[in-house]
Design a protein around this motif. Sequence first.
Motif, PDB file in Angstrom:
ATOM      1  N   VAL A   1    -126.872  70.814 -15.343  1.00  0.00           N
ATOM      2  CA  VAL A   1    -125.550  70.648 -15.978  1.00  0.00           C
ATOM      3  C   VAL A   1    -125.186  69.170 -15.904  1.00  0.00           C
ATOM      4  O   VAL A   1    -125.279  68.562 -14.830  1.00  0.00           O
ATOM      5  CB  VAL A   1    -124.477  71.492 -15.267  1.00  0.00           C
ATOM      6  CG1 VAL A   1    -123.121  71.296 -15.940  1.00  0.00           C
ATOM      7  CG2 VAL A   1    -124.858  72.976 -15.254  1.00  0.00           C
TER       8      VAL A   1
ATOM      9  N   GLY B   1    -120.465  68.947 -19.110  1.00  0.00           N
ATOM     10  CA  GLY B   1    -120.485  70.401 -19.037  1.00  0.00           C
ATOM     11  C   GLY B   1    -121.605  71.044 -19.818  1.00  0.00           C
ATOM     12  O   GLY B   1    -121.678  72.277 -19.896  1.00  0.00           O
TER      13      GLY B   1
ATOM     14  N   GLU C   1    -126.320  83.071 -13.740  1.00  0.00           N
ATOM     15  CA  GLU C   1    -126.122  81.765 -14.373  1.00  0.00           C
ATOM     16  C   GLU C   1    -124.704  81.224 -14.171  1.00  0.00           C
ATOM     17  O   GLU C   1    -124.509  80.030 -13.936  1.00  0.00           O
ATOM     18  CB  GLU C   1    -126.424  81.830 -15.875  1.00  0.00           C
ATOM     19  CG  GLU C   1    -127.708  82.552 -16.231  1.00  0.00           C
ATOM     20  CD  GLU C   1    -128.960  81.929 -15.649  1.00  0.00           C
ATOM     21  OE1 GLU C   1    -128.878  80.990 -14.851  1.00  0.00           O
ATOM     22  OE2 GLU C   1    -130.042  82.415 -16.002  1.00  0.00           O
ATOM     23  N   GLY C   2    -123.699  82.114 -14.276  1.00  0.00           N
ATOM     24  CA  GLY C   2    -122.311  81.655 -14.128  1.00  0.00           C
ATOM     25  C   GLY C   2    -122.046  81.056 -12.764  1.00  0.00           C
ATOM     26  O   GLY C   2    -121.438  79.990 -12.641  1.00  0.00           O
ATOM     27  N   ALA C   3    -122.514  81.726 -11.722  1.00  0.00           N
ATOM     28  CA  ALA C   3    -122.295  81.234 -10.361  1.00  0.00           C
ATOM     29  C   ALA C   3    -123.040  79.922 -10.125  1.00  0.00           C
ATOM     30  O   ALA C   3    -122.512  79.003  -9.492  1.00  0.00           O
ATOM     31  CB  ALA C   3    -122.738  82.293  -9.352  1.00  0.00           C
TER      32      ALA C   3
ATOM     33  N   TYR D   1    -123.893  77.745 -12.414  1.00  0.00           N
ATOM     34  CA  TYR D   1    -123.199  76.717 -13.209  1.00  0.00           C
ATOM     35  C   TYR D   1    -122.011  76.160 -12.415  1.00  0.00           C
ATOM     36  O   TYR D   1    -121.794  74.933 -12.391  1.00  0.00           O
ATOM     37  CB  TYR D   1    -122.727  77.314 -14.526  1.00  0.00           C
ATOM     38  CG  TYR D   1    -122.038  76.334 -15.447  1.00  0.00           C
ATOM     39  CD1 TYR D   1    -122.762  75.613 -16.392  1.00  0.00           C
ATOM     40  CD2 TYR D   1    -120.659  76.130 -15.375  1.00  0.00           C
ATOM     41  CE1 TYR D   1    -122.135  74.717 -17.237  1.00  0.00           C
ATOM     42  CE2 TYR D   1    -120.018  75.233 -16.207  1.00  0.00           C
ATOM     43  CZ  TYR D   1    -120.751  74.536 -17.140  1.00  0.00           C
ATOM     44  OH  TYR D   1    -120.121  73.643 -17.972  1.00  0.00           O
ATOM     45  N   GLU D   2    -121.243  77.028 -11.771  1.00  0.00           N
ATOM     46  CA  GLU D   2    -120.093  76.571 -10.985  1.00  0.00           C
ATOM     47  C   GLU D   2    -120.539  75.706  -9.808  1.00  0.00           C
ATOM     48  O   GLU D   2    -119.905  74.693  -9.490  1.00  0.00           O
ATOM     49  CB  GLU D   2    -119.283  77.776 -10.477  1.00  0.00           C
ATOM     50  CG  GLU D   2    -118.603  78.568 -11.574  1.00  0.00           C
ATOM     51  CD  GLU D   2    -117.621  77.720 -12.383  1.00  0.00           C
ATOM     52  OE1 GLU D   2    -116.957  76.845 -11.772  1.00  0.00           O
ATOM     53  OE2 GLU D   2    -117.533  77.917 -13.612  1.00  0.00           O
ATOM     54  N   LEU D   3    -121.626  76.101  -9.140  1.00  0.00           N
ATOM     55  CA  LEU D   3    -122.149  75.281  -8.039  1.00  0.00           C
ATOM     56  C   LEU D   3    -122.564  73.904  -8.533  1.00  0.00           C
ATOM     57  O   LEU D   3    -122.294  72.883  -7.886  1.00  0.00           O
ATOM     58  CB  LEU D   3    -123.348  75.984  -7.400  1.00  0.00           C
ATOM     59  CG  LEU D   3    -123.071  77.074  -6.372  1.00  0.00           C
ATOM     60  CD1 LEU D   3    -124.385  77.733  -5.953  1.00  0.00           C
ATOM     61  CD2 LEU D   3    -122.354  76.505  -5.153  1.00  0.00           C
ATOM     62  N   CYS D   4    -123.227  73.881  -9.693  1.00  0.00           N
ATOM     63  CA  CYS D   4    -123.661  72.606 -10.264  1.00  0.00           C
ATOM     64  C   CYS D   4    -122.457  71.718 -10.572  1.00  0.00           C
ATOM     65  O   CYS D   4    -122.457  70.514 -10.267  1.00  0.00           O
ATOM     66  CB  CYS D   4    -124.463  72.849 -11.544  1.00  0.00           C
ATOM     67  SG  CYS D   4    -126.125  73.468 -11.280  1.00  0.00           S
ATOM     68  N   THR D   5    -121.442  72.298 -11.165  1.00  0.00           N
ATOM     69  CA  THR D   5    -120.245  71.537 -11.515  1.00  0.00           C
ATOM     70  C   THR D   5    -119.589  70.951 -10.275  1.00  0.00           C
ATOM     71  O   THR D   5    -119.165  69.788 -10.246  1.00  0.00           O
ATOM     72  CB  THR D   5    -119.251  72.433 -12.268  1.00  0.00           C
ATOM     73  OG1 THR D   5    -119.869  72.938 -13.453  1.00  0.00           O
ATOM     74  CG2 THR D   5    -118.017  71.653 -12.665  1.00  0.00           C
ATOM     75  N   GLN D   6    -119.522  71.756  -9.207  1.00  0.00           N
ATOM     76  CA  GLN D   6    -118.897  71.296  -7.972  1.00  0.00           C
ATOM     77  C   GLN D   6    -119.683  70.161  -7.339  1.00  0.00           C
ATOM     78  O   GLN D   6    -119.114  69.137  -6.938  1.00  0.00           O
ATOM     79  CB  GLN D   6    -118.790  72.470  -6.992  1.00  0.00           C
ATOM     80  CG  GLN D   6    -118.126  72.103  -5.672  1.00  0.00           C
ATOM     81  CD  GLN D   6    -117.999  73.299  -4.743  1.00  0.00           C
ATOM     82  OE1 GLN D   6    -118.180  74.440  -5.165  1.00  0.00           O
ATOM     83  NE2 GLN D   6    -117.715  73.047  -3.482  1.00  0.00           N
TER      84      GLN D   6
ATOM     85  N   GLU E   1    -119.267  66.950  -9.461  1.00  0.00           N
ATOM     86  CA  GLU E   1    -117.951  66.318  -9.381  1.00  0.00           C
ATOM     87  C   GLU E   1    -117.670  65.731  -7.999  1.00  0.00           C
ATOM     88  O   GLU E   1    -117.062  64.662  -7.889  1.00  0.00           O
ATOM     89  CB  GLU E   1    -116.868  67.343  -9.728  1.00  0.00           C
ATOM     90  CG  GLU E   1    -116.870  67.772 -11.190  1.00  0.00           C
ATOM     91  CD  GLU E   1    -115.812  68.818 -11.490  1.00  0.00           C
ATOM     92  OE1 GLU E   1    -115.207  69.342 -10.502  1.00  0.00           O
ATOM     93  OE2 GLU E   1    -115.582  69.116 -12.678  1.00  0.00           O
TER      94      GLU E   1
END
Length: 384
Positions: free
Chosen positions: A40, A44, A56-58, A60-65, A68
């Motif tokens: 990611v 985004g 994938e959703g979970a 993706y959130e880990l990657c975003t965190q 950032e």
Amino acid sequence: MLNIADTLHAWCREARPFALATIVQVSGSAPLPPGTSLAVNADGEAAGSLSGGCVEGAVYELCTQVLEDHGPPARARFGYSADDAFAVGLTCGGEIDVLVQRVDPTDRPHLTAALDEIAHGRPAAVAQVVDGPEDLLGRTLSLLGDDGAYEGTLRGENEDRAVVARTRAQLRAGRTAVIDVGGDPDTCPERLSILVHVHAAPPRMLIFGAVDFAAALSQAGSFLGYRVTVCDARPVFATAARFPYADEVVVDWPHRYLAATDVDARTAVCVLTHDAKFDIPLLALALSLPVAYIGAMGSRRTHEDRDRRLRETGVTTAQLTRLNSPIGLDLGAHTPEETAISITAEIIARTHQATGLPLSQGIGPIHRPDPTGPVPARAARTAA
């Protein structure tokens, strides 16, 4: 990582930071092997998949965190929970361990160099620390070429030398795998688990006999990612126009060509001539070579005659156990295209030490540890 090599290459060339989530361990039945990644970027945008949709959703959130927060690499485990069917996990019942880390291409020029090599179809490998001391977790170094120099560093010369030696071995074998390094106070005192992402030259499929079955098989082999050669001693039949999916078409006596060409432990040899003057010297030589698969076309009567002739040349019983004859799985194939599927199905089964039986008749996990590494992707050959 290499399942999204094209995207990562573009982001690295643009110096765009991204979060990389990579499967580093698989237990039980899981859809994808270690080395598979999802990434990611700061906009985004996502590339890749780890499970076909289950987690994938979970991830993706880990990657975003991680992206950032500029945080350290983090590991997470995903598995099926019978107590909570709505929990994030794998519906297939297996477990995967995922390493998520932030990657800034400006800090890792060696990663861009490795992806450049891959984009041009040249051998390269990236060694990634997936378990060990926290300060080493997620570090990488790259090896450019089978015996080329490496770029990047883990901690020091001793650690790097130990990892590079094992990485070279994996690259020569053409296998992506997790390896353990260290525990030796004189070389690498700290024990490390290294995920070696390997992009090797594509494995070879050597098809002997310029027949209609060879045309279909060359197409199927190309689709599976093999570098396909068709060889026949008859120039009127061995033409590039008849075999548009072959990487090369060679006019030569089969056994003479096989003796002069390069093969390795991933090579598939398919003998479709079913003519003794070609088959016997060719198979006698092939059965002495360290190739992955040897198959020969013909009826059961042809096979019995071939077996007798090969024994008369000195081929041993142990060597003959390596010969898949008649070639292919019993699919009831009639057309060249169906026969090509039968042959490639057998090659896949032999390569991965599988039974070739219908999954409905088996027991245990569908997805098992792969003894040879991932099947080469066709996409990896686009720049070859």
